[in-house]
Design a protein around this motif. Structure first.
Motif, short mmCIF file in Angstrom:
data_model
loop_
_atom_site.label_atom_id
_atom_site.label_comp_id
_atom_site.label_asym_id
_atom_site.label_seq_id
_atom_site.Cartn_x
_atom_site.Cartn_y
_atom_site.Cartn_z
N VAL A 1 0.84 -1.20 0.00
CA VAL A 1 0.00 0.00 0.00
C VAL A 1 0.87 1.24 0.00
O VAL A 1 0.62 2.20 -0.74
CB VAL A 1 -0.98 -0.01 1.21
CG1 VAL A 1 -1.66 1.33 1.37
CG2 VAL A 1 -2.00 -1.13 1.04
N GLU A 2 1.91 1.23 0.81
CA GLU A 2 2.82 2.38 0.88
C GLU A 2 3.54 2.59 -0.46
O GLU A 2 3.68 3.72 -0.94
CB GLU A 2 3.84 2.17 2.00
CG GLU A 2 4.77 3.35 2.21
CD GLU A 2 5.77 3.12 3.34
OE1 GLU A 2 6.77 3.86 3.37
OE2 GLU A 2 5.55 2.22 4.17
N ALA A 3 3.98 1.49 -1.08
CA ALA A 3 4.68 1.58 -2.37
C ALA A 3 3.75 2.16 -3.44
O ALA A 3 4.18 3.00 -4.24
CB ALA A 3 5.19 0.20 -2.80
N GLU A 4 2.50 1.72 -3.46
CA GLU A 4 1.55 2.25 -4.44
C GLU A 4 1.31 3.74 -4.22
O GLU A 4 1.11 4.49 -5.17
CB GLU A 4 0.22 1.49 -4.35
CG GLU A 4 0.31 0.08 -4.90
CD GLU A 4 -0.95 -0.75 -4.66
OE1 GLU A 4 -1.96 -0.18 -4.17
OE2 GLU A 4 -0.94 -1.95 -4.95
N ALA A 5 1.32 4.17 -2.96
CA ALA A 5 1.07 5.59 -2.66
C ALA A 5 2.21 6.48 -3.14
O ALA A 5 1.96 7.61 -3.59
CB ALA A 5 0.86 5.77 -1.16
N ILE A 6 3.45 6.01 -3.06
CA ILE A 6 4.57 6.87 -3.46
C ILE A 6 4.99 6.67 -4.91
O ILE A 6 5.84 7.41 -5.42
CB ILE A 6 5.79 6.68 -2.52
CG1 ILE A 6 6.37 5.27 -2.65
CG2 ILE A 6 5.44 7.02 -1.08
CD1 ILE A 6 7.70 5.10 -1.96
N GLU A 7 4.40 5.71 -5.60
CA GLU A 7 4.81 5.44 -6.98
C GLU A 7 4.68 6.65 -7.91
O GLU A 7 5.60 6.91 -8.70
CB GLU A 7 4.05 4.24 -7.54
CG GLU A 7 4.59 3.81 -8.89
CD GLU A 7 4.02 2.47 -9.36
OE1 GLU A 7 4.10 2.23 -10.57
OE2 GLU A 7 3.54 1.69 -8.53
N PRO A 8 3.58 7.42 -7.87
CA PRO A 8 3.52 8.59 -8.77
C PRO A 8 4.68 9.57 -8.56
O PRO A 8 5.25 10.07 -9.53
CB PRO A 8 2.17 9.24 -8.41
CG PRO A 8 1.34 8.12 -7.85
CD PRO A 8 2.33 7.24 -7.13
N ASP A 9 5.05 9.82 -7.29
CA ASP A 9 6.17 10.73 -7.03
C ASP A 9 7.49 10.10 -7.49
O ASP A 9 8.38 10.79 -7.99
CB ASP A 9 6.25 11.06 -5.54
CG ASP A 9 5.08 11.91 -5.08
OD1 ASP A 9 4.55 12.68 -5.92
OD2 ASP A 9 4.69 11.81 -3.90
N ALA A 10 7.61 8.79 -7.36
CA ALA A 10 8.82 8.10 -7.81
C ALA A 10 8.95 8.18 -9.33
O ALA A 10 10.05 8.33 -9.86
CB ALA A 10 8.80 6.64 -7.34
#
Length: 151
Positions: free
Chosen positions: A19-28
């Motif tokens: 869930v955390e990875a999906e949340a930061i993916e756009p910024d990444a």
């Protein structure tokens, strides 16, 4: 029960991290494009260390809500309907012919299947099914259901 508890904890942690990875993916992704731009690199590898290699992937997507595309779809449907109406008799004859061919094919397949079947073959297959059933055994495994923690 210590292993079961630890397994449940690990699976729960994995789900939280997903869930955390999906949340930061756009910024990444934005960060990856900045790296590509600053390095003027033709390669899409934007990160590489002992843990992971991250590559920017550009997938092709289309906007089917585009007004021109919608109009073309409508034109295609109108033309298709017009062709169906103007060729109705020929289409009906063609469909009838296709149905006749399908019936002949079904009949040929039935005859073909009959040539490949015998009472002895069926007996052998039944015996095999009985023998394979005798080898049935249970293999233990774990089903883990993670309770998602709300933030």
């Amino acid at each position: 029960m210590e292993h079961l508890k630890r397994l449940a904890e690990i699976r729960n942690q994995i789900e939280r991290l997903k869930v955390e990875a999906e949340a930061i993916e756009p910024d990444a992704i934005l960060e990856g494009f900045e790296i590509m731009e600053s390095e003027k690199s033709r390669k899409n590898v934007v990160f590489n260390d002992d843990n992971a290699k991250i590559v920017i992937q550009l997938r092709t997507r289309y906007d089917d809500k585009n007004l021109t595309v919608i109009r073309l779809d409508e034109d295609i449907n109108r033309e298709y309907d017009k062709l169906c109406r103007s060729n109705a008799t020929a289409i009906a004859n063609s469909e009838s012919y296709l149905n006749d061919i399908k019936e002949m094919l079904t009949e040929a397949e039935t005859k073909h299947e009959a040539l490949l079947t015998s009472p002895y073959l069926e007996t052998l297959r039944k015996q095999r099914a009985i023998e394979i059933k005798k080898t049935e055994h249970k293999v233990p495994g774990l089903a883990v259901y993670v309770h998602y923690l709300k933030r």
